[in-house]
Write an enzyme that holds these catalytic residues in place. Structure first.
Site, mmCIF file in Angstrom:
data_model
loop_
_atom_site.group_PDB
_atom_site.id
_atom_site.type_symbol
_atom_site.label_atom_id
_atom_site.label_comp_id
_atom_site.label_asym_id
_atom_site.label_seq_id
_atom_site.Cartn_x
_atom_site.Cartn_y
_atom_site.Cartn_z
ATOM 1 N N HIS A 149 1.950 -16.151 9.722
ATOM 2 C CA HIS A 149 0.530 -15.799 9.739
ATOM 3 C C HIS A 149 0.048 -15.494 11.158
ATOM 4 C CE1 HIS A 149 0.636 -16.943 5.594
ATOM 5 N NE2 HIS A 149 0.951 -18.181 5.893
ATOM 6 N N LYS A 152 -12.123 26.454 5.744
ATOM 7 C CA LYS A 152 -13.540 26.679 5.450
ATOM 8 C C LYS A 152 -13.696 27.524 4.193
ATOM 9 C CE LYS A 152 -17.802 28.649 7.342
ATOM 10 N NZ LYS A 152 -18.516 29.135 8.547
#
Length: 508
Positions: free
Chosen positions: A271, A135
């Site tokens: 595929h 932060k």
């Protein structure tokens, strides 16, 4: 003098990093086990209690949860009142936080781990420190991975740790705590029986960046689910260059397919669909039979076997161009053979473990879909012969193989099986009739005496009739069409057996 606070579970590279900070003029403070590791390496460091004025307590559960730590991390250097508050209370500003968290994932994956052991690996102070430092990234450097130590030391030494670099480190820090919490949440809900949670985060560890995605203009990366997930995420590369996005997808499809068989099995994938599949007494025979299913499509395919890859099988594989080979183990006798095709990727992968993120996940624009994996196999006791003629025992055996196979073919899916091999596969067509026609065409004369599997019901008898004309003798399909009676009547008229499973194996 700048101050660094070190508190790490992973001690990799820690002494060298601390020495680098000392050379840069940092005062180094550390929590218990980290301090001990530094002292054992003869690195000068001070206990965190010197920052807090308070001893660690509750078996180490409370050591950094104190203003002496968090005020020093969170104080904004550009706010006079913040700095005055530190001075008023005699607190030091902390300029660098190096922290990684308790080994929660490694603990929960151990056999017979108890809930008490798991709970003790839930870090509280560590995430709080990391989040505080991230932060306040403009003033505090946060480091959560040993892989960043050299980079951070170099940037600090050269004065190049700019705003962008600090933000990247902060993003990595938030990612670290987020993934950690995701694992904890997954463990806590692992026995839930109330469906899917209202919020979910999937935690992945970067396995490797990929050259590109499905196409060259798409960026891509491969993540694994935990440190030892098995499957593709835990695969060991034996040879070849880095696998690509499509290689991994095809290898996954091939791997899942053969792992669904108890018998020695070999599959060839193109595929995401099988163009060859067979079971036999050994994988060398299974591979030969799989190759004979469709010799043209096998060129440039992905091969998977569910037994250790031996020399006899490897000798066959290298006869044609094959992009990827994946097996549970690659024997030394096979490695020399496979090396003849040095560009071929060879992977050794154990079966995937049913981990805490045990989902089939698909992304869609604006969201993602989760479902359980399809682990349904062949259950003869739950299936029903619906024709006047029941399957013979030999047909039942082939129907079992075909039903498992059709689960791994893109819908609409039709598979013809004969003598332990898929002799015809029709995949991904908009019409089930067309899928049947493609399967029959690929099978040719081998369709006579074969069995047929359909992943979903025949909406009309026409798809079935394609198989009947080709000479199939038995069919397995889910049933459930409004035209089931018509379909069964067509089977009876042809004298073939039909089994209905009551559930489909649809695969998009």
């Amino acid at each position: 003098m700048p101050t660094a606070l070190l508190s790490v579970s992973d001690k990799t590279g820690l002494p060298a990093f601390a020495r680098g900070l000392k050379r840069l003029g940092y005062d180094v403070f550390a929590t218990a086990s980290t301090l001990q590791a530094l002292q054992d390496a003869a690195v000068d460091a001070q206990p965190v209690s010197d920052l807090t004025g308070f001893p660690e307590m509750l078996d180490g559960r409370v050591k950094t949860l104190h203003p002496g730590v968090h005020a020093g991390i969170l104080a904004r250097r550009d706010k006079r009142e913040h700095m005055d508050a530190l001075a008023q209370h005699g607190l030091r500003q902390i300029d660098l936080v190096c922290c990684n968290l308790y080994p929660f994932v490694e603990t929960v994956l151990k056999p017979d781990v108890t809930l008490e052991q798991v709970i003790e690996q839930i870090d509280v102070g560590g995430p709080a420190m990391i989040r505080a430092a991230a932060k306040n990234q403009e003033s505090v450097v946060v480091v959560v991975r040993p892989q960043r130590y050299s980079e951070v030391l170099g940037a600090l030494n050269e004065g190049t740790l700019d705003t962008d670099a600090r933000r990247r480190l902060a993003a990595e820090a938030f990612g670290h705590t987020s993934a950690y919490d995701a694992w904890i949440a997954a463990y806590m809900r692992k026995d839930e029986r109330n469906g899917f949670p209202p919020e979910i985060t999937i935690a992945g560890l970067l396995a490797q960046p990929l050259k590109y995605g499905e196409n060259e203009h798409q960026k891509a990366a491969f993540y694994r689910l935990g440190p030892d997930p098995g499957g593709l995420g835990g695969a060991i590369q034996v040879q070849g260059g880095p696998p690509g996005f499509n290689n991994i997808q095809d290898a996954s499809a091939a791997f899942q397919l053969v792992m669904d068989y108890a018998q020695p099995a070999a599959a060839i994938i193109k595929h995401m669909n099988p163009c060859g599949l067979a079971v036999a007494g050994d994988i060398a025979t299974a591979y030969r039979m799989a190759y004979e299913c469709d010799k043209v499509s096998a060129f440039g395919g992905v091969v998977s076997v569910n037994r250790a890859l031996d020399r006899a099988t490897a000798e066959q594989i290298v006869q044609i161009v094959t992009h990827v080979v994946i097996a549970p183990e690659v024997l030394d006798e096979a490695k020399d053979v496979l090396a003849r095709r040095k560009n071929m990727i060879v992977l050794a992968a154990e079966p995937a473990r049913q981990g805490l993120f045990d989902y089939d996940l698909r992304s869609v624009p604006g969201g993602f879909l989760l479902q359980e994996w399809d682990r349904a196999g062949f259950d003869r006791s739950a299936f029903k012969a619906v024709t006047r003629r029941a399957p013979t025992e030999e047909e039942w055996d082939q129907l079992a193989l075909a039903w498992v196979a059709v689960k791994h073919v893109k819908s609409n899916a039709i598979v013809l099986f004969k003598d332990g091999a898929a002799v015809g596969v029709g995949a991904g067509q908009m019409s089930r009739v067309e899928s049947a026609q493609i399967a029959v065409q690929r099978a040719g004369e081998r369709s006579r005496g074969a069995v047929m599997a359909s992943d979903a019901f025949f909406p009309f008898a026409d798809g079935l009739e394609v198989g009947i004309r080709a000479g199939v003798t038995a069919v397995i399909q889910p049933g459930g069409s409004l035209k089931d009676a018509e379909v069964v009547a067509a089977a009876d008229a042809a004298g073939i057996a039909m089994v209905m499973t009551g559930r489909r194996h649809f695969k998009h």
